[in-house]
Design an enzyme around this catalytic site. Structure first.
Site, PDB file in Angstrom:
ATOM      1  N   GLU A 216       1.259  11.028 -25.206  1.00  0.00           N
ATOM      2  CA  GLU A 216       1.363   9.613 -24.841  1.00  0.00           C
ATOM      3  C   GLU A 216       0.350   8.772 -25.613  1.00  0.00           C
ATOM      4  O   GLU A 216       0.660   7.716 -26.171  1.00  0.00           O
ATOM      5  CB  GLU A 216       1.091   9.424 -23.339  1.00  0.00           C
ATOM      6  CG  GLU A 216       2.113  10.054 -22.417  1.00  0.00           C
ATOM      7  CD  GLU A 216       1.743  11.475 -21.997  1.00  0.00           C
ATOM      8  OE1 GLU A 216       1.076  12.181 -22.796  1.00  0.00           O
ATOM      9  OE2 GLU A 216       2.135  11.875 -20.891  1.00  0.00           O
ATOM     10  N   HIS A 385       1.395  -3.947   6.027  1.00  0.00           N
ATOM     11  CA  HIS A 385       2.760  -4.474   6.144  1.00  0.00           C
ATOM     12  C   HIS A 385       3.758  -3.563   5.437  1.00  0.00           C
ATOM     13  O   HIS A 385       4.864  -3.981   5.120  1.00  0.00           O
ATOM     14  CB  HIS A 385       2.809  -5.892   5.571  1.00  0.00           C
ATOM     15  CG  HIS A 385       1.900  -6.825   6.310  1.00  0.00           C
ATOM     16  ND1 HIS A 385       2.299  -7.509   7.429  1.00  0.00           N
ATOM     17  CD2 HIS A 385       0.583  -7.113   6.121  1.00  0.00           C
ATOM     18  CE1 HIS A 385       1.279  -8.222   7.885  1.00  0.00           C
ATOM     19  NE2 HIS A 385       0.222  -7.998   7.118  1.00  0.00           N
TER      20      HIS A 385
END
Ligand code: F6P
Length: 528
Positions: A216, A385
């Protein structure tokens, strides 16, 4: 190697009498009601919390008690934790599968530290590279103040990305240098998006790779180099490398004067204290980078010198073992209540799971106990949340680390009060739970759900160093208890080799190879 080392190196949980005692104790403590324990035992909070300069750690909401701590300390003694620590700091080759010492602590050391590897003192070499690195940073800051350098791009992956990018984000309030950016993914979209907003004439590219062979990183580095060249950049100044592989950096075209080396006794995921942390130092400047090192070094001294009972990394490691191997809670959420620290869970995933995700013990046999907790998380309050529903009412228990800071990290102080209220309230809610009216069972919160609260004074370079070094040492001790090799990462090799073999098949330049039917189908679907 000292004689004492044989013991910790061959320690096996399944032959430990302390482990047998702990499993027995676990059966009675499974029903421990921490709410009652906290209200009835006025020594509990003191026994299960620790105060260090700038940090308060409260593990009194975890499902353990003084009796458990005593039994865990026996396990630590039996496992030879003290000797393991001494051997690590003594420079023994404790990374035995790679025949290397584990000496990243030296990267944050001072001239007075007597760290040795193979009988050789290491601090002179470390300080020389640190000196060159910080001079380079000063030069970049000067050029930045004159408008000649606006941006620095770090190209690296894993340990050559996660620590530096986490720390740069965490220390937003201390940025004094050029903007820093991070490119890691081999998905070209990553580098495309980052370079799109930058000017090659005023951008430095730092290629960070311990091996300088990582697919990479090398693919991204080639694109970045070509981008600099096409933009008329002065490569001899604007291309920088950090690596242990100096032949490869030179072959890539980076001048020795622009190259910063380090030794193979520093593991990639433990490396941000040295030149791998170049972008951290670029972002926050010399003095703040030195404070970052100082915070970590303070934690090193604490880890080396404190008794096991007063040793925060050791006690956290024992708690992790207790939760995972005795209580049977397999995952562990890390929730930073600081947006600037939002990359802490991602950083810890590599630090923890690449270190301790092992199933072969140090003695070479497959271990018959669990190791390597699954670490995950997102910042609060966003995570409240998202997945806190499961933490509060799910069928399984996942212990939580709350990480919060007394001082605000923004100018909006009133919001910091909201943030801290949420952090503390969540730890309280997990503990106390709620019994609803009989006709509303869906509103019931069992409570008695475990968490640890880490309360730092402020999110400063020094405290960040302290926080990260604490986890590094905690991870090492957990590996000692589990009898595994925490400092190698052979588990990532097979995927890398298979990916390399697949490239020509997917490019369509060779015939499809022999694979299992599922893999063959996928190859044929994407093959050119
Ligand atoms: O994922 C495997 C790994 O070897 C990590 O341990 C390391 O941090 C990362 O790849 C990057 O390696 P390098 O710094 O050699 O490019």
């Amino acid at each position: 190697m000292s004689e004492s080392t044989t013991h910790w190196r061959s320690f096996r949980l399944d032959q430990s009498s302390a482990e047998t005692d702990l499993q027995r104790l676990g059966r009675s403590k499974a029903s421990l009601d921490v709410r009652e324990a906290l209200s009835q035992d006025d020594t509990r909070l003191e026994t299960l919390s620790w105060e260090l300069p700038g940090l308060y750690v409260d593990a009194s909401k975890q499902r353990w008690d003084g009796e458990v701590v005593e039994a865990l300390l026996k396990l630590a003694e039996e496992a030879g934790v003290k000797h393991a620590i001494a051997d690590q700091f003594g420079g023994d080759l404790i990374n035995h599968t790679e025949g290397r010492a584990v000496m990243h602590m030296a990267l944050r050391g001072q001239a007075s530290d007597a760290y040795k590897v193979d009988g050789q003192v290491v601090m002179p070499g470390v300080l020389k590279v640190r000196g060159r690195m910080l001079n380079f940073v000063d030069m970049v800051h000067d050029a930045h103040s004159q408008g000649r350098v606006t941006d620095v791009v770090n190209i690296g992956i894993g340990g050559s990305d996660l620590g530096p990018s986490m720390a740069c984000k965490a220390l937003r309030n201390f940025h004094t240098g050029p903007r820093t950016h991070f490119v890691s993914n081999v998905d070209g979209a990553h580098i495309e998006a980052v370079l799109a907003g930058l000017n090659p004439a005023t951008t430095y590219v730092v290629v960070v790779s311990k091996t300088f062979t990582t697919q990479e990183t090398m693919a991204n580095a080639a694109i970045a180099k070509a981008w600099l060249e096409a933009g008329g950049a002065t490569l001899s100044e604007q291309l920088v490398a950090v690596s242990t592989n100096l032949d490869a950096t030179q072959a890539f075209g980076v001048l020795p004067s622009q190259t910063f080396g380090f030794e193979n006794w520093v593991g990639g995921r433990y490396s941000m204290w040295g030149p791998v942390g170049m972008c951290i130092a670029v972002a926050v400047g010399r003095a703040n980078f030195e404070l970052f090192l100082e915070g970590a070094r303070d934690m090193d001294r604490h880890f080396q010198n404190k008794t096991l009972k007063n040793n925060v990394p050791v006690m956290l490691a024992l708690l992790g073992y207790w939760n995972q191997n005795v209580m049977g809670w397999r995952s562990h959420a890390v929730i930073p209540y600081a947006e600037d620290l939002s990359r802490l869970p991602a950083y810890l995933q590599q630090a923890d799971m690449e270190s301790n995700g092992k199933s072969v013990g140090r003695t070479g046999e497959r271990i018959s106990w669990n190791s390597g907790a699954v670490v995950w998380g997102e910042p609060g309050t966003n995570s409240q949340h998202a997945f806190f529903q499961l933490l509060h009412q799910g069928t399984e228990i996942h212990p939580v680390d709350f990480v919060a800071f007394k001082a605000p990290t923004s100018g909006h102080e009133h919001m910091h009060e909201l943030l801290l209220s949420n952090a503390i309230a969540q730890s309280e809610a997990l503990l106390v739970g709620k019994t609803p009216a009989a006709d509303q069972p869906h509103r019931s919160f069992e409570g008695n759900r475990p968490s640890t609260f880490f309360l730092f004074d402020a999110l400063t370079p020094k405290e960040l160093g302290q926080l990260i070094a604490m986890h590094e040492h905690r991870i090492f001790v957990q590996g000692v208890l589990w009898g595994i090799a925490s400092f190698d990462q052979w588990g990532v090799e097979l995927g890398k080799a298979l990916a390399n073999a697949l490239i020509p098949e997917i490019r369509g330049v060779v015939a499809e190879g022999q694979h299992d039917p599922s893999t063959s189908k996928l190859v044929s679907l994407v093959r050119r």
